[in-house]
Design a protein around this motif. Sequence first.
Motif, PDB file in Angstrom:
ATOM      1  N   CYS A  99     -16.502 -32.765 -42.082  1.00  0.00           N
ATOM      2  CA  CYS A  99     -16.018 -33.974 -41.730  1.00  0.00           C
ATOM      3  C   CYS A  99     -15.037 -33.544 -40.395  1.00  0.00           C
ATOM      4  O   CYS A  99     -14.199 -32.631 -40.388  1.00  0.00           O
ATOM      5  CB  CYS A  99     -15.261 -34.827 -42.632  1.00  0.00           C
ATOM      6  N   VAL A 130     -19.053 -37.292 -38.090  1.00  0.00           N
ATOM      7  CA  VAL A 130     -18.058 -37.162 -36.908  1.00  0.00           C
ATOM      8  C   VAL A 130     -17.348 -38.439 -36.918  1.00  0.00           C
ATOM      9  O   VAL A 130     -18.089 -39.381 -36.253  1.00  0.00           O
ATOM     10  CB  VAL A 130     -18.605 -36.596 -35.471  1.00  0.00           C
ATOM     11  N   THR A 131     -16.267 -38.487 -37.168  1.00  0.00           N
ATOM     12  CA  THR A 131     -15.554 -39.837 -37.068  1.00  0.00           C
ATOM     13  C   THR A 131     -14.022 -39.773 -37.175  1.00  0.00           C
ATOM     14  O   THR A 131     -13.251 -38.884 -37.639  1.00  0.00           O
ATOM     15  CB  THR A 131     -15.738 -40.726 -38.367  1.00  0.00           C
ATOM     16  N   ASN A 132     -13.210 -40.741 -36.513  1.00  0.00           N
ATOM     17  CA  ASN A 132     -11.838 -40.896 -36.631  1.00  0.00           C
ATOM     18  C   ASN A 132     -11.523 -41.363 -38.006  1.00  0.00           C
ATOM     19  O   ASN A 132     -10.299 -41.453 -38.119  1.00  0.00           O
ATOM     20  CB  ASN A 132     -11.117 -41.653 -35.582  1.00  0.00           C
ATOM     21  N   ASN A 133     -12.288 -42.413 -38.344  1.00  0.00           N
ATOM     22  CA  ASN A 133     -11.820 -43.180 -39.592  1.00  0.00           C
ATOM     23  C   ASN A 133     -12.369 -42.343 -40.810  1.00  0.00           C
ATOM     24  O   ASN A 133     -13.446 -42.624 -41.348  1.00  0.00           O
ATOM     25  CB  ASN A 133     -12.457 -44.525 -39.364  1.00  0.00           C
ATOM     26  N   THR A 134     -11.378 -41.591 -41.437  1.00  0.00           N
ATOM     27  CA  THR A 134     -11.532 -40.991 -42.770  1.00  0.00           C
ATOM     28  C   THR A 134     -11.164 -41.606 -44.039  1.00  0.00           C
ATOM     29  O   THR A 134     -11.368 -41.056 -45.214  1.00  0.00           O
ATOM     30  CB  THR A 134     -11.005 -39.466 -42.703  1.00  0.00           C
ATOM     31  N   LYS A 190     -13.058 -34.830 -36.547  1.00  0.00           N
ATOM     32  CA  LYS A 190     -12.640 -36.076 -35.749  1.00  0.00           C
ATOM     33  C   LYS A 190     -13.532 -36.364 -34.382  1.00  0.00           C
ATOM     34  O   LYS A 190     -13.623 -37.439 -34.130  1.00  0.00           O
ATOM     35  CB  LYS A 190     -11.249 -35.952 -35.576  1.00  0.00           C
ATOM     36  N   ASN A 191     -13.985 -35.282 -33.768  1.00  0.00           N
ATOM     37  CA  ASN A 191     -14.667 -35.454 -32.585  1.00  0.00           C
ATOM     38  C   ASN A 191     -15.518 -34.365 -32.538  1.00  0.00           C
ATOM     39  O   ASN A 191     -15.800 -33.393 -33.198  1.00  0.00           O
ATOM     40  CB  ASN A 191     -13.622 -35.533 -31.450  1.00  0.00           C
ATOM     41  N   ASP A 211     -21.948 -40.632 -37.351  1.00  0.00           N
ATOM     42  CA  ASP A 211     -20.904 -41.040 -37.506  1.00  0.00           C
ATOM     43  C   ASP A 211     -20.575 -41.901 -38.789  1.00  0.00           C
ATOM     44  O   ASP A 211     -19.471 -42.496 -39.227  1.00  0.00           O
ATOM     45  CB  ASP A 211     -20.330 -41.854 -36.274  1.00  0.00           C
ATOM     46  N   GLU A 241     -14.107 -30.587 -31.726  1.00  0.00           N
ATOM     47  CA  GLU A 241     -13.665 -30.021 -32.913  1.00  0.00           C
ATOM     48  C   GLU A 241     -14.784 -29.449 -33.809  1.00  0.00           C
ATOM     49  O   GLU A 241     -14.914 -28.351 -34.344  1.00  0.00           O
ATOM     50  CB  GLU A 241     -13.004 -31.100 -33.795  1.00  0.00           C
TER      51      GLU A 241
END
Length: 242
Positions: A224, A209-213, A226-227, A190, A230
């Motif tokens: 890249c 794997v991250t919500n903060n792009t 989100k979870n 992440d 995905e």
Amino acid sequence: MKGKVKLLTFDATNTLLKLCVSPWKFYANVAEKYGYQIHEDEIKKQFLYTYKNLTKKHPNFGKESILWENWWREIVQGTFEGKIKDNEHIKCIGNKLIQDYKSPKCWFPADGAVDLLEHVKSKCIDIGIVSNFDPRLHEILQSLNLSSYFKFILTSYEIGYSKPDKKIFDSAIEHSKLNLCTDACLHIGDDYEKDYLGATKAGWQAFLVTNNTSGLDVINPLHCFKNLQELKMAIEFQDNFS
């Protein structure tokens, strides 16, 4: 992707594993059991300050200077400095936190983690862990019934190198006991610098794997996610995993 994946490694914290609550909330809950009412915002401020300073003073959980347990005891001491004056209580709280953070009281598998691990395992791809962590990671993964998925579990403390150092990725290949080229290895994490850049500079393939792009425009959007759900959907359609 550059080639067929034969070794896949995961980061632990915030990738495969999630915290049940924030450290400052958990610290506040434990302190309350000893009779101390401390707002978690106060704990957060001192925790982050102490963590930052101690990481500079004693990198990698004190690998070259102090025992990892004492490293965390200093975190607890700094976090509650000026708030808890009873040294025996500080000691008891520190020991309890060290024990609790080995257990499902503090950790749970990230959503989609088990499904993803099952999918990768079904492809006969070796799986490992490469994480900046202390030795408790083995007990944590065992307590969450995840240990059996991994051929090896490398913590920075035990290996002596922290991501993004190339040496920890080289060590992962050694522990795989496979005669691999680096481009047959994929790391998933992440953290852009520690996981993505660390792996790619070591010659590996990498996914983030991250919500903060924010600020991650330089990454190939195909790398890249989100979870983990995905990510699993994406790799099901990639020949590199078949």
